[in-house]
Structure formats: C-alpha cells, structure tokens
Design a protein around this motif. Sequence first.
Motif: not given
Length: 470
Positions: A412-418, A420-431
């Motif tokens: 799930h993308p919420a597990k690996f924030s680094e 996602i942040t570098v890609a310039g996107l907001d972090l998804p919420e955890l389920p």
Amino acid sequence: MKYISTRGGGTPQSFEQVLLTGLAPDGGLYVPVELPSFSSEQIASWRDLSYVDLALEVISPFIGDALYPEELKRIITESYTDFGHPDVAPLITLRENEYLLELYHGPTLAFKDFALQVLGRLLDHVLTKNDQRVVILGATSGDTGSAALEGCRHSERVDIFILHPHHRVSEVQRRQMTTVPGENVFNLAVEGNFDDCQRIVKAAFSDQSFLPDDCQLVAVNSINWARILMQIVYYFAAALRLGAPDRQVSFSVPTGNFGDIYAGYLAKQMGLPVDQLVVATNQNDILHRFISNNDYSKTQLSKTYSPSMDILVSSNFERYLFDLFGRDSAQLTDFMLRSSKERLSVSESQWQAVKEIFDSASVSDETTCRVISETAAELDKLLDPHTAIGVESGRLTRKNPQVPMITLATAHPAKFSEAITVAGLDLPELPAHLADLFEREERYSVIANDLGEVSAFISAALGQQALMRP
Ligand SMILES: *Cc1c(COP(=O)(O)O)cnc(C)c1O
C-alpha cells in the motif's frame, strides 16, 4: 507430498516437518520432490471459484494428508476474512492490457500477509495436535516482521521474537510491529543494520543450545516453503480472471528475495499459461545482470526508495537454480559456495533456458518517482515505489501487446512515504484499521548488536513465560 533439500542432504521430509523448520539442516532450501501439474480443463473448471476455494484446489496436492480437508478449509477461510477487499486480491486496469493485482489489502498492507496469515494458523494447528511449543525468530527490514507478528500472535503455542535494525525502519513499519499486543510478542531493536540482524538470527539457528530442551526455532522468512506455496494461488486467481487457460498472461514482479516471483515460476510449471515473467529490480540488480548478461556477481548494497527490495543476494533464487542445474545438488552446492567469493556465470545453454522463462529490468529511484507521479496524474492512482518498479519493468520488457501484463502491487502506498513525497504527492491515509497507529502504545527493547545478548534475552523471556503458564 515429500520435500527434499536443494543441497542433497538428509532424507525426504513431510509437509509438517518442512513447515516446522524452514531451512534444511544441510543449509539448503526445501522443494517438493515433484510438482503437481494441472490440465487446461482442470484450470478452466476453477473459473467461478472464490479465492478461498481456488486456494484449496491449488495447495491441496502439496499438503497431502498432513491436514484434513475441512481443517485446511477453516484455516484458509479464517486467514483471508480480515482482508479489506471482497476479492481478496483485486485486479484493476491501468492502461489497455495492463493490470495491477493489488496484494496489499491484508492486515499489514503488504503481500506478505497472504502467506503469513496462513502460516501462523498452520503452525498453531500442528503444534496443538502435537502438544508442542516453538519459538519463532526472524530478522526484518520492515514488512516481514509486522506480517509475521500479525499472523502468529494469536497462537498460544508460539513465542515470537523479531529483530529489526534500530532507527533503520520507517516509522509506520516500526509502529506496525511494536504496537502488536500479546504476552508472546517480543520486538528487539538491534543497534546495527539489517545484515547484522540476519547474521544473529542465522547464528542462533545453527546453535540452539540457549533454548529450553523441548523447544525449537522456526523460520518465518521467505525461505519457509509454506510461504512460497500460498503465493502460487494469486497467480492462478489473476490469470483466470483474464481468460486463462484459453489465454496467456504475463506478470511483472517487484523482486527482493525471489520468493514471490518463484511462486509465479511454479504456477507456470504447474500448467498456468504464463507468457512472460518479469523480474523487476531496483538499483540492487544482481538478478537483472544475471538474466540479461549472465553475470552473477555481488556488488555493494544501495539504499533505495524501495527498501523491501534492497537485497544483495536473493535467497530463494537457489530454488530456481536447483531446477536450472537439472536438480544436481553437487553442482548447485558448488555454485552457491563459490558465489560468495567470485563472479559467476552459467553455461550458454543454461543461460538460454533462463532467458526463455525470465525477463528483467532495473529501475532507478528517479524513474520510480517519475512513474509514481505520472500514474497519479494520468490515472489518478497512487503506486507504492515497489509497485512502480514493477509497472515500469513490465513496460520495458513487454514483447506482445496482446498479452495482458499484470504487475503485482506488493504494498500500500501509505507504507513508503519517502518516494511519494519526492514525487510531489500528498501521502494517502492509512486504512481505517490502522488510523490510530500513531497513538498506540509501543513495546520494544533496544539491544546490542551481539548474539550473546540476544540469546540471553530470549532465554530469560522464555523462562518468565514458562512461569506464567498454568
Ligand atoms: C517483500 C517485498 C518484496 C520482495 O518480495 P520477494 O518475495 O522477497 O522477492 C517486494 N515488495 C514489497 C512491498 C515487499 O514487502
């Protein structure tokens, strides 16, 4: 079904014996003496089965009479009820003939739940039947630890010790481990790196004298055969949904220890019409160099945005090499021993055989982030970095646009924030079931990078546990 060691030692073992150990005593890995194979008619008849019923068809031949069918059914059903999606492993469309198989709807949000939910229950069942206790000991760089704790914590016959490198796992990963409740659960933060943790675990397995007499260690890392077995199922599930066995499909698999893609290789050997199997790697690309250049040589480990694939040497690759070498244990053992010292290659005909089955690619951190941001913009879909590497590798290696390419979405993308942040996107919420993860109480012990300290800790904890039992 009996199992033998890739290194040729010992006598054939039962499923139960293989489940309760992990590594074979001669240092090899267990593989079935012979693979079951399924006809097209048989595979076609599974088209309308639920995930659980399909799993029973695929795995039963491997388990034989080790469990009654109704016990096995109960275990598999319970293992997948906590998954957050009714399809268990939903298949979604990215582009035309390009799919994602989402394997992250389990309790810890990575594909490892598929195997470890079952492994915990299988262990519990067998230990209860034998009136036996075991100690699970494992090292993790993140995902395995939480999935193992989640899968095994309910077992009253298991004490579980997971070593992780102190300050070197992500906060989400650490909290997923250290907030697991249970008197039988112990997290040890080792003052060292992941390799140090692994070294301590290996040493503990080879000398178990610090344990009480009636106790043994069980390995839950990806070399445990039961884990491989449970991963074969979703290859069948995905292919059936896209028209197999009347149609071929291809898979791209984010690869670290080669456990997940090895399950895909087995599915193909068992009769599933798989066209391409793509080994997707990050900068740690020993498998890509081997497949594309016949160059099997270790380099330095690089730290990347896809940490679950930051692996120097993939342990399950030994299982594939065993087949490649015609199941010749002597040749395999020689290769494995020499591989720690020198650059190796296989014969021309062996290399051609490798390339007939596998394609491969290596994807940089920069490209990973680009794929994440492009996919978010184009399809409004957020990929985790491991999955992004799979998607890109599938595109780079694809041979036939008519054959669907399915990337295994491993986390799930919420597990690996680094990334996602570098890609310039907001972090998804955890389920929802993890929404309060950052408020939960953590329990772990920081410990020196030292085998003696770790075994003393385990032995003291087991002593206390024994006193508390009626
Ligand atoms: C474990 C893991 C992998 C690698 O799987 P292997 O079976 O070790 O090849 C890939 N992605 C994620 C998210 C993982 O947790």
